[in-house]
Design an enzyme around this catalytic site. Structure first.
Site, PDB file in Angstrom:
ATOM      1  N   ASP A 239       4.839 -13.206  13.016  1.00  0.00           N
ATOM      2  CA  ASP A 239       3.511 -13.743  12.737  1.00  0.00           C
ATOM      3  C   ASP A 239       2.513 -12.597  12.844  1.00  0.00           C
ATOM      4  O   ASP A 239       1.922 -12.353  13.895  1.00  0.00           O
ATOM      5  CB  ASP A 239       3.177 -14.858  13.736  1.00  0.00           C
ATOM      6  CG  ASP A 239       1.868 -15.571  13.416  1.00  0.00           C
ATOM      7  OD1 ASP A 239       1.104 -15.062  12.568  1.00  0.00           O
ATOM      8  OD2 ASP A 239       1.612 -16.627  14.011  1.00  0.00           O
TER       9      ASP A 239
ATOM     10  N   LYS B 153      -7.480  -0.385  11.885  1.00  0.00           N
ATOM     11  CA  LYS B 153      -6.847  -0.867  10.656  1.00  0.00           C
ATOM     12  C   LYS B 153      -5.690   0.038  10.279  1.00  0.00           C
ATOM     13  O   LYS B 153      -4.640  -0.427   9.811  1.00  0.00           O
ATOM     14  CB  LYS B 153      -7.875  -0.924   9.524  1.00  0.00           C
ATOM     15  CG  LYS B 153      -7.375  -1.591   8.248  1.00  0.00           C
ATOM     16  CD  LYS B 153      -6.714  -0.628   7.275  1.00  0.00           C
ATOM     17  CE  LYS B 153      -6.258  -1.329   6.010  1.00  0.00           C
ATOM     18  NZ  LYS B 153      -5.544  -0.408   5.077  1.00  0.00           N
TER      19      LYS B 153
ATOM     20  N   HIS C  27      -2.535  10.502  -0.196  1.00  0.00           N
ATOM     21  CA  HIS C  27      -2.556   9.092  -0.569  1.00  0.00           C
ATOM     22  C   HIS C  27      -2.609   8.920  -2.085  1.00  0.00           C
ATOM     23  O   HIS C  27      -1.856   8.133  -2.666  1.00  0.00           O
ATOM     24  CB  HIS C  27      -3.757   8.399   0.076  1.00  0.00           C
ATOM     25  CG  HIS C  27      -3.915   6.965  -0.318  1.00  0.00           C
ATOM     26  ND1 HIS C  27      -3.123   5.967   0.202  1.00  0.00           N
ATOM     27  CD2 HIS C  27      -4.772   6.364  -1.191  1.00  0.00           C
ATOM     28  CE1 HIS C  27      -3.480   4.800  -0.317  1.00  0.00           C
ATOM     29  NE2 HIS C  27      -4.478   5.022  -1.171  1.00  0.00           N
TER      30      HIS C  27
ATOM     31  N   GLU D  39       0.822  -1.213   0.000  1.00  0.00           N
ATOM     32  CA  GLU D  39       0.000   0.000   0.000  1.00  0.00           C
ATOM     33  C   GLU D  39       0.853   1.259   0.000  1.00  0.00           C
ATOM     34  O   GLU D  39       1.719   1.432   0.864  1.00  0.00           O
ATOM     35  CB  GLU D  39      -0.920  -0.003   1.221  1.00  0.00           C
ATOM     36  CG  GLU D  39      -1.893   1.170   1.236  1.00  0.00           C
ATOM     37  CD  GLU D  39      -2.917   1.055   2.352  1.00  0.00           C
ATOM     38  OE1 GLU D  39      -3.597   2.057   2.623  1.00  0.00           O
ATOM     39  OE2 GLU D  39      -3.037  -0.046   2.939  1.00  0.00           O
TER      40      GLU D  39
END
Length: 498
Positions: free
Chosen positions: A381, A365, A486, A162
């Site tokens: 992990d 998130k 972005h 991203e």
């Protein structure tokens, strides 16, 4: 689901408040106080100082308790100082990926960055990692610049697909270090993981629990035979407790929690080995507790990813005036340039997430954008980290009693003395020894870049990046909108497939 989490949170909180006991004939020292500085404490077989006690989960008093004070990194082995702000600004202007690796090698002499060229994963190594291997999926690795954590500068690797996440974290870190020599203040508790042994069909729960308590030290000693090497290094089983599953639809349903210090390992395999190894001794104790419990049986033996005792935290403090932005050309509803106004809007954005789980999901998130990037780049992990974080977000954590059982943000923000303050706290189960972090050349290089940190140190860095990513997103949404920056980076992508 939320009800069960409430029950779990209350049980875990009760555990934090339990009396710490020494598994020997030696009397247990008292809890440290201001008038008793430096007196060592014991947790299982571990002897810890008062300073360590400040970071230990047994010193935590529940969700409303203030976090223990942060302490500087110790035992790090960074020999090469990360570049200063001027050099960091020039790094992104270097034209090619290869030239950036060359520059990185100049800054960090002695670290082999050549595996970054092809991903470092040969077919023969890939074949040993998973089954039915047919190839590899490559991700770009970027460097988050300008990070100062507990007064030490870092370049932090992040692997993801991203755009804008690395740049946003770098910009946040630059702002934090501009106004604080300490940078992000971070800390972490011990690397405590929990193995669960499920017990079914109990008819006398009280007698089973009393028998487990009476045999607790023997069971701890028995458990440490299944992790002898870890026990010799100062880790291993440090406590055992029983939890009645009050929300279970099955009668006589209990779970035994085996608490382990896994040192610098992530610890899943060690915890699972101990849980399975202890299942027969635990069943022997439970069945022998009362004739009514002779039919008891063992169910699952597995770790829990909700490692609420293995937490890391980080905080930032920035003058509100520093949050000012130049007014945009387009006078939209999102155009806010005054620093104090932006700071107030950031706090309001946090309150929005605290009030609404739909918003809190997206809020968290954004935190995982940063956390996951560092986790992937260093061979962690990341699924376990995310599972722990999202479950912890339902436990109230630092949001207060009224948020227990409701999905909440993992960060919080407030304004104090003319500064915007932010803090993150969550479980960060990571390892820097053993397994793939040792065998994979890229992971080894990335940990060397960070100075070969301990698991606790890596957790502190990851928490700092998570806070930086979250702050960057909230600041953008509270001033010019998130899409402006972005999309500027997103549109660099070629229109056709590479």
């Amino acid at each position: 689901m939320l009800r069960s989490l409430v029950g779990s949170e209350m049980c875990i909180r009760d555990r934090y408040q339990r009396r710490v006991r020494e598994p020997s004939t030696t009397p247990m020292p008292s809890v440290p106080s201001e008038g008793n500085p430096g007196k060592p404490q014991f947790v299982g077989n571990l002897k810890i100082s008062e300073e360590e006690w400040q970071l230990h989960p047994k010193s935590w008093k529940g969700p409303s308790h203030q976090l223990p004070r942060s302490v500087p990194f110790v035992n790090g082995s960074v020999e090469n100082q990360a570049p200063n702000e001027e050099d960091s600004a020039g790094f992104r202007k270097i034209k090619s990926v290869f030239e950036r690796r060359v520059q990185l090698g100049r800054w960090y002499q002695g670290v082999d960055f050549s595996p970054l060229g092809d991903g470092g994963l040969r077919d023969d190594l890939a074949e040993t990692m998973i089954e039915n291997t047919v190839g590899r999926v490559a991700l770009p690795v970027g460097l988050a610049m300008n990070f100062t954590v507990n007064s030490k500068r870092y370049l932090i690797p992040m692997a993801m697909e991203e755009p804008s996440v690395v740049a946003a974290a770098s910009n946040s870190a630059k702002l934090v270090q501009t106004y604080s020599k300490t940078g992000f203040e971070a800390g972490a508790s011990r690397a405590l993981m929990i193995g669960q042994i499920e017990i079914r069909a109990l008819n006398d729960m009280d007698k089973a629990t009393a028998a487990m308590e009476a045999n607790r030290l023997w069971l701890m000693e028995k458990g440490n035979t299944f992790c002898a090497g870890m026990h010799k290094r100062g880790g291993g089983v440090v406590d055992i407790e029983c939890r009645k599953l009050t929300h279970s639809r099955r009668p006589g349903h209990m779970v035994v929690h085996v608490h382990m210090d896994v040192c610098d390992a992530m610890g899943a395999n060690a915890v699972n080995t101990v849980a399975e190894g202890l299942s027969n001794p635990v069943l022997e104790v439970v069945r022998g507790s009362a004739p009514q419990n002779h039919a008891a049986s063992v169910g699952l033996c597995i770790l829990t990813n909700l490692c609420a005792e293995r937490r890391a935290w980080a905080s930032l403090k920035i003058p509100t005036k520093a949050l000012a932005k130049k007014p945009g050309k387009d006078k939209t509803v999102l155009s806010f340039s005054d620093g104090t106004e932006v700071a107030n809007r950031i706090v309001e954005a946090y309150e929005f997430a605290r009030a609404d789980p739909y918003r809190a999901s997206t809020h968290n998130k954004g935190i995982m954008n940063g956390i996951g990037g560092v986790a992937v780049a260093t061979g962690q992990d990341w699924r376990a980290i995310e599972a722990a974080g999202h479950a912890y977000a339902c436990m109230g954590n630092s949001q207060g009693e009224d948020s227990v059982g409701r999905y909440s943000p993992l960060t919080r923000y407030w304004i104090q003395d003319g500064c915007l303050c932010g803090k993150i706290e969550l479980p960060v189960p990571v390892g820097t020894k053993g397994g793939v972090v040792t065998s994979h050349p890229v992971y080894s290089s990335m940990l060397s870049l960070l100075g070969n940190p301990s698991a606790r140190e890596l957790a502190m860095l990851i928490a700092s990046v998570g806070l930086a990513s979250n702050f960057a997103a909230l600041r953008a949404m509270s001033s010019e909108g998130i899409q402006k920056g972005h999309m500027a980076l997103h549109n660099r992508k070629p229109s056709s497939k590479l």
